[in-house]
Design a protein around this motif. Structure first.
Motif, PDB file in Angstrom:
ATOM      1  N   GLY A   1       2.502   4.714  -7.672  1.00  0.00           N
ATOM      2  CA  GLY A   1       1.337   4.395  -8.486  1.00  0.00           C
ATOM      3  C   GLY A   1       1.238   2.899  -8.745  1.00  0.00           C
ATOM      4  O   GLY A   1       2.217   2.161  -8.609  1.00  0.00           O
ATOM      5  N   PRO A   2       0.042   2.419  -9.136  1.00  0.00           N
ATOM      6  CA  PRO A   2      -0.170   0.974  -9.282  1.00  0.00           C
ATOM      7  C   PRO A   2       0.667   0.331 -10.385  1.00  0.00           C
ATOM      8  O   PRO A   2       1.145  -0.800 -10.222  1.00  0.00           O
TER       9      PRO A   2
ATOM     10  N   GLY B   1       0.820  -1.209   0.000  1.00  0.00           N
ATOM     11  CA  GLY B   1       0.000   0.000   0.000  1.00  0.00           C
ATOM     12  C   GLY B   1       0.850   1.253   0.000  1.00  0.00           C
ATOM     13  O   GLY B   1       0.569   2.210  -0.734  1.00  0.00           O
ATOM     14  N   ARG B   2       1.887   1.272   0.812  1.00  0.00           N
ATOM     15  CA  ARG B   2       2.743   2.460   0.875  1.00  0.00           C
ATOM     16  C   ARG B   2       3.518   2.630  -0.426  1.00  0.00           C
ATOM     17  O   ARG B   2       3.679   3.747  -0.929  1.00  0.00           O
ATOM     18  N   LEU B   3       4.013   1.538  -0.991  1.00  0.00           N
ATOM     19  CA  LEU B   3       4.705   1.590  -2.278  1.00  0.00           C
ATOM     20  C   LEU B   3       3.785   2.132  -3.367  1.00  0.00           C
ATOM     21  O   LEU B   3       4.171   3.009  -4.154  1.00  0.00           O
TER      22      LEU B   3
ATOM     23  N   LYS C   1       3.396  -2.578  -9.566  1.00  0.00           N
ATOM     24  CA  LYS C   1       3.294  -3.919 -10.142  1.00  0.00           C
ATOM     25  C   LYS C   1       4.565  -4.297 -10.893  1.00  0.00           C
ATOM     26  O   LYS C   1       5.006  -5.451 -10.840  1.00  0.00           O
ATOM     27  N   TYR C   2       5.158  -3.344 -11.608  1.00  0.00           N
ATOM     28  CA  TYR C   2       6.407  -3.621 -12.315  1.00  0.00           C
ATOM     29  C   TYR C   2       7.472  -4.107 -11.333  1.00  0.00           C
ATOM     30  O   TYR C   2       8.155  -5.118 -11.572  1.00  0.00           O
ATOM     31  N   LEU C   3       7.632  -3.384 -10.229  1.00  0.00           N
ATOM     32  CA  LEU C   3       8.648  -3.763  -9.244  1.00  0.00           C
ATOM     33  C   LEU C   3       8.322  -5.103  -8.596  1.00  0.00           C
ATOM     34  O   LEU C   3       9.208  -5.960  -8.424  1.00  0.00           O
ATOM     35  N   LEU C   4       7.055  -5.304  -8.243  1.00  0.00           N
ATOM     36  CA  LEU C   4       6.652  -6.541  -7.564  1.00  0.00           C
ATOM     37  C   LEU C   4       6.684  -7.732  -8.505  1.00  0.00           C
ATOM     38  O   LEU C   4       7.080  -8.837  -8.112  1.00  0.00           O
TER      39      LEU C   4
END
Length: 251
Positions: free
Chosen positions: A147-148, A140-142, A152-155
């Motif tokens: 932004g979403p 949530g903080r990320l 998502k790219y990082l995750l």
């Protein structure tokens, strides 16, 4: 190995010290961070908190060998507790990042108010490499920072990105050749400002973001803005063309 803390001239510097593992956070270190922060949060002399890592790196995340203890279920996730304690710190918090900032390191950096990194720093969020889920508080903080799509790219990728990439997507506020010198200069700026104004701004911004802001809290800050000693001093200093000497401290 552990968490080191030094307080000097209004600045508390918390150092993640486990250089043999790129400052990975053990279960004990995650557990200790809220306890370390609690007295600092109550100390009116502490006006700024700086979080950094010992040696060449900021933090390589959670110690993988202790994940079962760190990521306990039932509301006992140690990294989330530490993250929330850092995010709730009343005074401004600054992350000074060198080298690797990975996984739980990004979790801690994101919980700070402002993030500075050296040009050569590298960032990654790596749960997908080992089949676990990044803590929801951290996701949530990320997402709030980048932004979403970038979250998502990082995750999804779990790949290392450069400091320039992290700056572009909004994870970082600045990059610098000498991050220590830049953070020192920024902290000096914060120390010259009204502590009342800074802590009010932090409380109001965070309250807007998480939906917890109440009319009573706003009224309290605004009343202090009109009636407080810092506003009278700030206005007088402006009119007299001199530096302000603010005196408000956390009670």
């Amino acid at each position: 190995m552990g968490l080191e803390c030094a307080v000097r001239d209004g600045v508390a510097t918390v150092t993640i010290d486990n250089p043999a593992k790129r400052n990975a956070m053990t279960a004990r270190m995650w557990r200790e961070l809220p306890d370390l922060l609690a007295p600092l949060a109550k100390d009116p002399a502490v006006r700024v908190l700086v979080l950094t890592g010992a040696g060449a790196d900021f933090c390589a995340g959670a110690d993988i060998s202790e994940l079962a203890d760190i990521n306990r279920r039932g509301g006992a996730n140690l990294s989330s507790r530490a993250e929330e304690a850092l995010a709730a710190f009343p005074a401004p918090t600054v992350a000074a990042i060198r080298g690797f900032c990975v996984g739980g390191g990004c979790q801690l950096a994101a919980a700070c108010d402002v993030r500075f990194a050296e040009h050569g720093a590298r960032f990654a969020i790596t749960p997908a490499k080992i089949g676990i889920v990044y803590p929801p508080t951290a996701i949530g903080r990320l997402t709030g920072l980048v932004g979403p799509a970038s979250a998502k790219y990082l995750l999804y990728s779990a790949e290392l990105v450069t400091a320039e990439h992290a700056l572009r997507i909004g994870f970082l506020d600045e990059t610098a050749e000498d991050v220590g010198a830049r953070v020192d200069a920024f902290v000096e700026t914060l120390l010259s400002r009204s502590q009342f104004s800074l802590e009010a701004a932090k409380d109001i911004v965070d309250g807007v973001v998480d939906g917890s802001l109440t009319e009573e809290r706003v009224d309290g800050w605004m009343r202090g803005s009109v009636e407080g000693e810092d506003s009278a001093e700030g206005i007088a200093a402006f009119l007299e063309r001199r530096p302000a000497r603010f005196t408000w401290t956390r009670k």
